[in-house]
Design a protein around this motif. Structure first.
Motif, mmCIF file in Angstrom:
data_model
loop_
_atom_site.group_PDB
_atom_site.id
_atom_site.type_symbol
_atom_site.label_atom_id
_atom_site.label_comp_id
_atom_site.label_asym_id
_atom_site.label_seq_id
_atom_site.Cartn_x
_atom_site.Cartn_y
_atom_site.Cartn_z
ATOM 1 N N GLU A 199 0.811 -1.209 0.000
ATOM 2 C CA GLU A 199 0.000 0.000 0.000
ATOM 3 C C GLU A 199 0.850 1.267 0.000
ATOM 4 O O GLU A 199 0.521 2.247 -0.659
ATOM 5 C CB GLU A 199 -0.941 -0.004 1.226
ATOM 6 N N GLU A 200 1.941 1.249 0.758
ATOM 7 C CA GLU A 200 2.782 2.449 0.842
ATOM 8 C C GLU A 200 3.421 2.773 -0.503
ATOM 9 O O GLU A 200 3.412 3.931 -0.947
ATOM 10 C CB GLU A 200 3.875 2.243 1.903
ATOM 11 N N SER A 201 3.974 1.746 -1.167
ATOM 12 C CA SER A 201 4.606 1.982 -2.469
ATOM 13 C C SER A 201 3.563 2.376 -3.509
ATOM 14 O O SER A 201 3.849 3.137 -4.432
ATOM 15 C CB SER A 201 5.375 0.738 -2.926
ATOM 16 N N LEU A 202 2.335 1.861 -3.347
ATOM 17 C CA LEU A 202 1.258 2.218 -4.265
ATOM 18 C C LEU A 202 0.891 3.695 -4.111
ATOM 19 O O LEU A 202 0.667 4.400 -5.100
ATOM 20 C CB LEU A 202 0.035 1.330 -3.992
ATOM 21 N N GLU B 131 2.933 6.011 -3.024
ATOM 22 C CA GLU B 131 4.066 6.774 -3.563
ATOM 23 C C GLU B 131 3.969 6.884 -5.089
ATOM 24 O O GLU B 131 4.229 7.948 -5.661
ATOM 25 C CB GLU B 131 5.387 6.095 -3.168
ATOM 26 N N LEU B 132 3.596 5.770 -5.735
ATOM 27 C CA LEU B 132 3.424 5.790 -7.189
ATOM 28 C C LEU B 132 2.278 6.714 -7.569
ATOM 29 O O LEU B 132 2.374 7.468 -8.547
ATOM 30 C CB LEU B 132 3.166 4.372 -7.707
ATOM 31 N N ALA B 133 1.187 6.679 -6.792
ATOM 32 C CA ALA B 133 0.040 7.552 -7.064
ATOM 33 C C ALA B 133 0.442 9.018 -6.970
ATOM 34 O O ALA B 133 0.024 9.849 -7.796
ATOM 35 C CB ALA B 133 -1.081 7.243 -6.077
ATOM 36 N N VAL C 69 1.228 9.417 -16.028
ATOM 37 C CA VAL C 69 1.673 8.038 -16.243
ATOM 38 C C VAL C 69 2.747 8.056 -17.319
ATOM 39 O O VAL C 69 2.450 8.254 -18.493
ATOM 40 C CB VAL C 69 0.503 7.120 -16.659
ATOM 41 N N ILE C 70 3.997 7.862 -16.880
ATOM 42 C CA ILE C 70 5.122 7.959 -17.810
ATOM 43 C C ILE C 70 5.213 6.726 -18.704
ATOM 44 O O ILE C 70 5.435 6.834 -19.910
ATOM 45 C CB ILE C 70 6.442 8.141 -17.031
ATOM 46 N N ALA D 138 -2.806 2.774 -9.123
ATOM 47 C CA ALA D 138 -2.380 4.092 -8.645
ATOM 48 C C ALA D 138 -3.131 5.209 -9.365
ATOM 49 O O ALA D 138 -3.497 6.221 -8.753
ATOM 50 C CB ALA D 138 -0.873 4.255 -8.842
ATOM 51 N N SER D 139 -3.396 5.035 -10.656
ATOM 52 C CA SER D 139 -4.147 6.041 -11.423
ATOM 53 C C SER D 139 -5.571 6.171 -10.889
ATOM 54 O O SER D 139 -6.128 7.275 -10.836
ATOM 55 C CB SER D 139 -4.175 5.666 -12.911
ATOM 56 N N LYS D 140 -6.146 5.041 -10.484
ATOM 57 C CA LYS D 140 -7.486 5.082 -9.887
ATOM 58 C C LYS D 140 -7.465 5.813 -8.553
ATOM 59 O O LYS D 140 -8.388 6.564 -8.225
ATOM 60 C CB LYS D 140 -8.017 3.652 -9.690
ATOM 61 N N LEU D 141 -6.396 5.588 -7.770
ATOM 62 C CA LEU D 141 -6.271 6.265 -6.479
ATOM 63 C C LEU D 141 -6.230 7.781 -6.652
ATOM 64 O O LEU D 141 -6.802 8.521 -5.859
ATOM 65 C CB LEU D 141 -4.985 5.811 -5.760
#
Length: 299
Positions: A61-64, A66-68, A76-77, A101-104
């Motif tokens: 969840e934490e890395s998700l 961070e990506l968000a 989104v690269i 992450a895009s949904k978040l």
């Protein structure tokens, strides 16, 4: 910046093309398929479903988050990859973390590469791409290799060519699946490393595996410690061999002093009762006479 804007505009144009029901693209032979397949297209997130073949089953969840945060700042690269299922309906091949992450962040669309493939091709693409690019844990990689072998019907040698890994590497991952499920879960959760798991594989009895696993956790054992412990379980007689008694301090001190004096490696053996032997080696008669002279001079 102008190039990025042009790419986004092109993506929206292709997206509009895909939403035209009169020209629905179902195969690479259809009209305008060449414009879409292999191109970056902006797709509605709501039109994409998660790939059931995705080997990753848990997401940090934490890395998700961070990506968000990164996506919110930079977008989104790296586009995701999807396959077309039906009109305006797609399925993820790879990029589920970016998708989630895009949904978040609350994005409505996401850049995507579109591929038209059957289920078997999709499975192979998803697993091979994830093995090569995603930070999967050892058990997830092992399961991915196993599914490729079973569902795509390839040998370990053929799989080695497809994923660019040595056959021995693939075999080592597959062996991890012989571990007790509790240990596999521990590896997936990061409590032990793949090195610990490879050592534990050598213990056939699952109850013994769990005993050692508990000791690894409770005693914070290294991989080398674990390997030694495993050898003890496999060869209990080795552990029962009598250990050599350590020489008492006075003998150790004398050994150092006499070695320096005689310039040769002196050996001192002392029993539990206090009795012992002093051994002074010599290389020749001349060397013996030299040592004897030193002993007499010390009187």
């Amino acid at each position: 910046m102008a190039k990025a804007t042009k790419k986004q505009a092109l993506g929206r144009g292709l997206s509009a093309l895909l939403k035209d029901p009169t020209n629905d693209i179902k195969s690479v032979a259809d009209k305008n398929a060449d414009k879409v397949v292999g191109s970056i297209v902006e797709l509605d997130l709501g039109s994409i479903e998660v790939n059931p073949f995705q080997p990753r089953t848990s997401f940090n969840e934490e890395s998700l988050r961070e990506l968000a945060s990164s996506i919110k700042e930079l977008g989104v690269i790296q586009p995701i990859t999807v396959r077309k299922l039906d009109f305006n309906k797609y399925q993820l091949v790879s990029g589920e973390r970016r998708f989630r992450a895009s949904k978040l962040v609350g994005l409505e669309t996401i850049p995507a590469y579109i591929r038209i493939a059957n289920d078997q091709e999709s499975l192979e693409m998803a697993l091979v791409e994830n093995i090569q690019r995603q930070d999967l844990d050892p058990i997830e990689i092992a399961l991915s290799y196993q599914r490729l072998i079973e569902e795509i019907s390839v040998t370990q040698e053929e799989l080695s060519d497809r994923v660019g890994k040595n056959r021995s590497t693939i075999a080592n991952y597959l062996r991890l699946l012989k571990l007790d499920p509790i240990i596999q879960t521990g590896m997936r959760d990061g409590f032990i490393s793949m090195g610990h798991g490879r050592a534990l594989i050598n213990v056939e009895d699952l109850s013994d595996q769990l005993d050692i696993y508990e000791k690894i956790l409770s005693q914070n054992l290294s991989v080398r410690d674990t390997e030694a412990l495993v050898r003890g379980y496999k060869n209990p007689k080795e552990n029962s061999k009598p250990q050599k008694a350590s020489a008492p301090p006075f003998a150790k001190k004398a050994k150092r002093e006499l070695t320096d004096l005689f310039e040769t490696s002196v050996a001192i053996k002392v029993s539990k009762s206090g009795k012992g032997q002093l051994v002074v080696p010599f290389k020749s008669q001349e060397d013996f006479e030299r040592i004897l002279k030193l002993i007499k001079s010390e009187k």
